[in-house]
Design a protein around this motif. Structure first.
Motif, short mmCIF file in Angstrom:
data_model
loop_
_atom_site.label_atom_id
_atom_site.label_comp_id
_atom_site.label_asym_id
_atom_site.label_seq_id
_atom_site.Cartn_x
_atom_site.Cartn_y
_atom_site.Cartn_z
N VAL A 195 0.89 -1.28 0.10
CA VAL A 195 0.03 0.10 0.09
C VAL A 195 0.69 1.45 -0.03
N ALA A 196 1.94 1.35 0.81
CA ALA A 196 2.74 2.21 0.82
C ALA A 196 3.41 2.74 -0.38
N GLY A 238 2.68 5.88 -2.12
CA GLY A 238 3.84 6.77 -2.22
C GLY A 238 4.24 7.29 -3.54
N PHE A 239 3.89 6.56 -4.49
CA PHE A 239 4.11 6.84 -5.94
C PHE A 239 3.50 8.25 -6.06
N PHE A 258 5.93 8.12 6.62
CA PHE A 258 6.10 8.85 5.67
C PHE A 258 7.19 8.51 4.61
N SER A 259 8.35 8.09 5.66
CA SER A 259 9.47 7.68 4.99
C SER A 259 9.35 6.43 4.18
N LEU A 260 8.37 5.42 4.65
CA LEU A 260 8.04 4.38 3.88
C LEU A 260 7.44 4.68 2.46
N ALA A 270 8.29 0.87 -7.00
CA ALA A 270 8.19 1.55 -5.84
C ALA A 270 7.64 0.53 -4.66
N VAL A 271 6.55 -0.40 -5.24
CA VAL A 271 5.89 -1.53 -4.26
C VAL A 271 7.22 -2.53 -3.81
N ALA A 272 7.95 -2.87 -5.17
CA ALA A 272 9.17 -3.61 -4.76
C ALA A 272 10.18 -3.06 -3.84
#
Length: 270
Positions: free
Chosen positions: A19-20, A24-25, A192-194, A216-218
């Motif tokens: 999810v992050a 995050g993307f 937020f860093s994740l 980004a997920v990987a």
């Protein structure tokens, strides 16, 4: 490391990482890093409210994250976005201070919500996290094209019926859900860093939007898995390793971006 009590940590950590990475993307693409930093801190006092009311923490986190979304979206209509975000954060933190002062049985929970407590995730917490994660990912997939259009070309998005105000509210709502889900795992100070580190690195490594999202997920998954393993071995807070690897991935992404730009600059000067 793979004993029965660690199963929940691996499952929940993986869900949060996926999810992050997805959310995050768009946090990085839309320049919403301040909101991604503020919403976890603003949602954090909701756990104290839930404790006082005797309900599940996740409901308090969702409620306060929702208040943050409403505050940011409403105040942004009449002022700058970052100012609206800061005002909403200050208001929620002030309310949280009041709520925390009304209980003396919350010190361990405060530590866990600030710095993460993935190794202490109970079986009862897996289902709510999985449900919120599924909703967040489904929302990102549904809004993928409108979010992309609005971030890359707002004028083109408006021409195709993507309202900037509406898509901003929906994105903040998804960010709030992801925040409420990730808080108990990686903590308010580092959630937020994740989102920022892996997504920033992915944008530097991959040019196209969809492959960049998967990248980004990987990276986010690798960060969380490494953090859980090292937290188990060292007995250090998982949040420390999440923050460390998030910074490392961001730094590698910046080096990659610099490596792409430097040859062009030298050629231009030649």
């Amino acid at each position: 490391m793979f004993s029965s009590f660690m199963v929940n940590a691996w499952i929940v950590g993986s869900i949060v990482a996926i999810v992050a990475g997805c959310v995050g993307f768009f946090v990085v693409l839309r320049g919403s890093s301040f909101a991604a930093h503020s919403l976890p801190l603003g949602a954090f006092p909701g756990a104290a409210a839930a404790t006082l009311l005797g309900v599940n923490q996740i409901f308090g986190l969702i409620a306060f994250a929702a208040l943050g979304v409403i505050g940011i979206s409403q105040l942004s209509r009449r002022g700058r976005h970052e100012v609206a975000t800061a005002l909403s954060l200050v208001t929620l933190l002030g309310l949280g201070t009041l709520l925390l002062s009304r209980t003396t049985e919350y010190s361990q929970e405060v530590f866990g919500l600030l710095f993460g407590e993935v190794l202490g995730i109970s079986t009862s917490a897996v289902l709510p996290v999985a449900a919120l994660g599924a909703v967040s990912i489904a929302a990102i997939l549904l809004l993928f094209r409108p979010l992309l259009l609005n971030a890359l070309s707002p004028d083109l998005g408006e021409a195709r019926g993507v309202r900037a105000g509406g898509i901003e509210f929906l994105f903040l709502a998804v960010l709030a859900l992801a925040t409420a889900m990730a808080l108990p795992v990686v903590g308010a100070l580092l959630v937020f860093s994740l989102m920022i580190g892996p997504a920033s690195a992915a944008r530097s490594f991959v040019d196209r939007p969809l492959p960049a999202l998967f990248c980004a997920v990987a990276i986010s998954l690798a960060t969380v898995w490494a953090a859980i393993a090292l937290a188990y071995v060292t007995d250090w807070p998982v949040g420390f390793f999440v923050g460390l690897f998030g910074a490392i991935s961001y730094g590698l992404g910046r080096l990659r971006a610099w490596g792409r730009v430097a040859p062009r600059v030298r050629l231009a000067k030649a």
